[in-house]
Structure formats: C-alpha cells, structure tokens
Design a protein around this motif. Structure first.
Motif, short mmCIF file in Angstrom:
data_model
loop_
_atom_site.label_atom_id
_atom_site.label_comp_id
_atom_site.label_asym_id
_atom_site.label_seq_id
_atom_site.Cartn_x
_atom_site.Cartn_y
_atom_site.Cartn_z
N LEU A 157 -32.26 16.72 6.39
CA LEU A 157 -31.11 17.35 7.04
C LEU A 157 -30.30 16.33 7.83
CD1 LEU A 157 -32.92 20.56 8.29
CD2 LEU A 157 -31.13 20.51 6.54
N ALA A 158 -30.99 15.48 8.59
CA ALA A 158 -30.28 14.50 9.41
C ALA A 158 -29.54 13.48 8.56
CB ALA A 158 -31.26 13.82 10.36
N LEU A 159 -30.15 13.06 7.46
CA LEU A 159 -29.48 12.12 6.56
C LEU A 159 -28.28 12.77 5.89
CD1 LEU A 159 -32.58 10.40 4.96
CD2 LEU A 159 -30.84 9.26 6.37
N THR A 160 -28.39 14.06 5.56
CA THR A 160 -27.25 14.77 4.99
C THR A 160 -26.10 14.81 5.99
OG1 THR A 160 -28.68 16.15 3.60
CG2 THR A 160 -26.47 16.98 4.04
N ALA A 161 -26.41 15.11 7.24
CA ALA A 161 -25.37 15.12 8.26
C ALA A 161 -24.75 13.74 8.41
CB ALA A 161 -25.95 15.60 9.59
N ALA A 162 -25.58 12.72 8.51
CA ALA A 162 -25.07 11.36 8.71
C ALA A 162 -24.18 10.91 7.56
CB ALA A 162 -26.23 10.39 8.90
N ALA A 163 -24.46 11.40 6.37
CA ALA A 163 -23.64 11.04 5.21
C ALA A 163 -22.21 11.55 5.35
CB ALA A 163 -24.25 11.59 3.93
N GLY A 164 -22.00 12.54 6.23
CA GLY A 164 -20.66 13.05 6.48
C GLY A 164 -19.94 12.34 7.60
N GLY A 165 -20.60 11.33 8.22
CA GLY A 165 -19.97 10.59 9.30
C GLY A 165 -18.81 9.74 8.82
N ARG A 166 -17.89 9.44 9.73
CA ARG A 166 -16.71 8.64 9.41
C ARG A 166 -16.84 7.25 10.01
NH1 ARG A 166 -12.29 11.79 7.96
NH2 ARG A 166 -11.40 9.77 7.43
N ARG A 167 -16.69 6.23 9.18
CA ARG A 167 -16.79 4.85 9.66
C ARG A 167 -15.56 4.39 10.44
NH1 ARG A 167 -20.01 4.75 5.06
NH2 ARG A 167 -21.86 3.38 5.14
N GLU A 168 -14.42 4.94 10.12
CA GLU A 168 -13.18 4.47 10.74
C GLU A 168 -13.25 4.58 12.27
OE1 GLU A 168 -11.84 6.82 7.00
OE2 GLU A 168 -13.47 6.84 8.49
N ALA A 169 -12.95 3.46 12.94
CA ALA A 169 -12.91 3.39 14.41
C ALA A 169 -14.25 3.73 15.05
CB ALA A 169 -11.81 4.29 14.97
N ARG A 170 -15.33 3.59 14.29
CA ARG A 170 -16.67 3.83 14.83
C ARG A 170 -17.56 2.63 14.47
NH1 ARG A 170 -14.62 8.61 13.06
NH2 ARG A 170 -14.56 10.32 14.60
N PRO A 171 -17.40 1.53 15.18
CA PRO A 171 -18.08 0.28 14.79
C PRO A 171 -19.59 0.34 14.89
CG PRO A 171 -16.94 0.03 16.89
CD PRO A 171 -16.48 1.32 16.32
N MET A 172 -20.14 1.01 15.91
CA MET A 172 -21.59 1.07 16.03
C MET A 172 -22.19 1.88 14.88
SD MET A 172 -22.57 -0.76 18.60
CE MET A 172 -24.26 -0.20 18.74
N PHE A 173 -21.58 3.02 14.59
CA PHE A 173 -22.03 3.85 13.47
C PHE A 173 -21.88 3.09 12.16
CE2 PHE A 173 -20.78 6.66 9.97
CZ PHE A 173 -21.91 7.46 9.86
N ALA A 174 -20.74 2.45 11.95
CA ALA A 174 -20.46 1.77 10.69
C ALA A 174 -21.45 0.64 10.44
CB ALA A 174 -19.03 1.26 10.68
N ALA A 175 -21.75 -0.14 11.48
CA ALA A 175 -22.69 -1.25 11.32
C ALA A 175 -24.07 -0.72 10.98
CB ALA A 175 -22.74 -2.08 12.60
N LEU A 176 -24.50 0.32 11.66
CA LEU A 176 -25.82 0.90 11.41
C LEU A 176 -25.89 1.53 10.01
CD1 LEU A 176 -28.58 1.40 12.75
CD2 LEU A 176 -27.68 3.59 13.54
N ALA A 177 -24.79 2.11 9.57
CA ALA A 177 -24.76 2.75 8.26
C ALA A 177 -24.93 1.74 7.13
CB ALA A 177 -23.46 3.53 8.08
N ASP A 178 -24.69 0.46 7.39
CA ASP A 178 -24.89 -0.57 6.38
C ASP A 178 -26.36 -0.91 6.17
OD1 ASP A 178 -22.21 -0.82 5.83
OD2 ASP A 178 -21.90 -2.58 7.09
N ARG A 179 -27.23 -0.46 7.07
CA ARG A 179 -28.66 -0.74 6.93
C ARG A 179 -29.28 0.20 5.91
NH1 ARG A 179 -29.40 -5.41 8.24
NH2 ARG A 179 -31.61 -4.91 8.08
N PRO A 180 -30.29 -0.25 5.18
CA PRO A 180 -30.96 0.64 4.22
C PRO A 180 -31.75 1.72 4.94
CG PRO A 180 -32.11 -1.46 4.34
CD PRO A 180 -30.84 -1.63 5.14
#
Length: 303
Positions: free
Chosen positions: A124-147
């Motif tokens: 469930l949490a991964l499904t939610a995170a997949a809907g996150g937006r990288r634009e203007a969210r550098p901490m989220f975007a950098a973390l989202a690049d990790r496997p």
C-alpha cells in the motif's frame, strides 16, 4: 492516476501521521549512530544529517540548509562537506537501511517482519509513493531514485520515508510561500498547541536562545505571537492554513492509493507504531506525538 474514491483531507492527514511515525522510529535508536561511529561520525546530529542526505549524493552545506529549512547553517556547515571524507553517500544509505532493519526488528518483533500485515502495508505504501510528484520536491525525488529494498519491512520503511519526504518538501514550499524563514517556522510550530517541545528541537538544530528570541520578536512584529510566546489568533490561523496548504500539495500519493487503501494503510501503521511504543522505541516525552493509542499524535508537520 486519480482513483474513483479519493480520500478526505482528514483521512489523508491521519494516514500521513501514522506513516511518518513509523518512518521516525529510526531516529530514536542508537543503531545508525553506532554504525556511523565506525566511520568517525560521532555527533548525533551529524549522523542524522548524514543519513538523511545520503540519497542526494555528496552535497555541501548550502544544499542541506536549503532543503532542511529549519536547521541553522553554521551547524550544518560544521558537518558538510567534511563528512563525505569519512563515508560515501552510498555507504551512508546502506548503514541507514541496516539501522532501519535493526530498529524494526525491535519495534515489531522479528517474526512479524515477513508476515502478511507488513507485506500488505509495504504494498500500500509503495502504491501511494508511486503517485508522488518529483517536481519541486528534491528530497522525495532523490530518494525515489533509490531501488526498493527486497525485504518487506525495509520496503515498508523506504516507502514510508518517501511519503515523509514528499510531505516535507510540500510543507517547505508552503512555509516559503507564507514568508516564514526556517527558524520562524520552527518557533511558530513549537508555540502551537500541538507543536513539538522547544527543548526537543532548538539546540539540536543549532539555534541559540538569542536566535530563538529574535525570531519570536519578528513574529510579534507580524502580529503572530504574544509577549509571553504564545501564538495570537492570527498566528494560529497561519499555522492552520500552512497545514491545509501542505495537505493540498501532498494529496497526490493518497489520491493515487484511494480512500480504501488509505484507511487500510493508516490502520496497519497505527498498529505498528503502538507496537513500537510498547517496545520502548519512542522516548517517553514523545510517545504521545508518535503512537496513536498511547496518546495523541501531532496535528502539525514539524518544521
């Protein structure tokens, strides 16, 4: 993807708090600190900053101050970029995952880590995170690049961390739009009815009593704080508006998950945080902030 059953704003906020409380368990154990001490990183806040910035790469103090917002630059500059001479970002990220593994084993019990509730919460949490937006969210975007970690409990912690950083980036954008600098944001948060205790955050983020008093004076000058350090009606309204704006900016992951998924994820994570509280993970002064059922969870984003 917007589901046909979008969650309500209160449901989103409750879910975010439960997810963040699970993510935060790693900050209240010695696992990461002990691991980083092997690299010569012995200061507690230096360890926190190192672990959290690892997905960004070998950044300097200016980037860290900009992205963390409510930390004093002089304190940050005391750790960066020197810390990267002791440990690489890749090593720091692996040590953070190992710390999360050790913490969750104590918080949930080893036998629970591969059980269905943890697996379902991770999904469930991964499904939610997949809907996150990288634009203007550098901490989220950098973390989202990790496997995504393969182990269910680490996948859950990783997804919870993604959702925490998505909200954090969203909150900082709201603070900047409102014209609050980093310390003013922290002071006004601590002065609010549901804020973190001042003594818990002031010195840890590098601020002095004089810094704090100066920020209070600036807030008084804007009509946001009283002479005794409480928020005025305008101040309370501003803090409430900031949380509403953060909710608005942070809705995408939870709309992607849908109302039923949000409710399921909330219930699972609240159960996990109650287990963490029972295991003594959260320090006594903060149990009420992080463990629903043990007390009242916070109603504001700490920043």
């Amino acid at each position: 993807m917007l589901t046909s059953d979008p969650p309500t704003a209160p449901a989103v906020r409750r879910c975010q708090k439960a997810v963040n409380s699970l993510h935060s368990t790693v900050y209240f154990t010695e696992d990461l600190g002990k691991a980083l001490a092997e690299y010569g990183i012995t200061d507690a806040m230096g360890g926190y900053l190192t672990g959290r910035t690892a997905p960004l790469g070998a950044v300097g103090p200016g980037v860290v101050t900009a992205l963390f917002y409510s930390f004093k630059h002089d304190m940050v500059a005391g750790h960066f970029p020197e810390v990267w001479q002791r440990i690489t970002p890749a090593q720091a990220w692996q040590e953070r995952l190992r710390a999360a593994d050790a913490t969750l084993r104590r918080a949930l019990g080893t036998e629970s880590l591969t059980a269905q509730p943890v697996r379902e919460a991770a999904r469930l949490a991964l499904t939610a995170a997949a809907g996150g937006r990288r634009e203007a969210r550098p901490m989220f975007a950098a973390l989202a690049d990790r496997p995504v970690p393969q182990e269910p409990h680490l996948a859950l912690w990783y997804a919870a961390t993604l959702l925490r950083e998505h909200r954090g980036d969203s909150h900082i954008a709201a603070l900047a739009t409102a014209g609050l600098d980093g310390l003013e944001a922290l002071v006004s948060h601590c002065a609010s009815a549901d804020g973190m205790p001042r003594e818990t955050v002031m010195t840890k983020r590098g601020w002095t009593e004089q810094d704090w008093s100066s920020a209070e004076d600036r807030l008084r000058g804007r009509g946001l704080m009283t002479t005794d350090g409480a928020l005025t009606d305008r101040g309370e309204e501003l803090r409430a508006a900031l949380e509403d704006e953060t909710d608005r900016r942070d809705r995408a992951p939870y709309e992607h998950l849908g109302a039923r998924g949000v409710a399921l994820l909330t219930g699972l994570c609240e159960g996990f945080t109650r287990s963490a509280a029972a295991a003594g993970i959260y320090p006594p002064p903060l149990v009420d902030f992080f463990a629903p059922g043990s007390g009242q969870a916070p109603t504001e984003t700490p920043a």
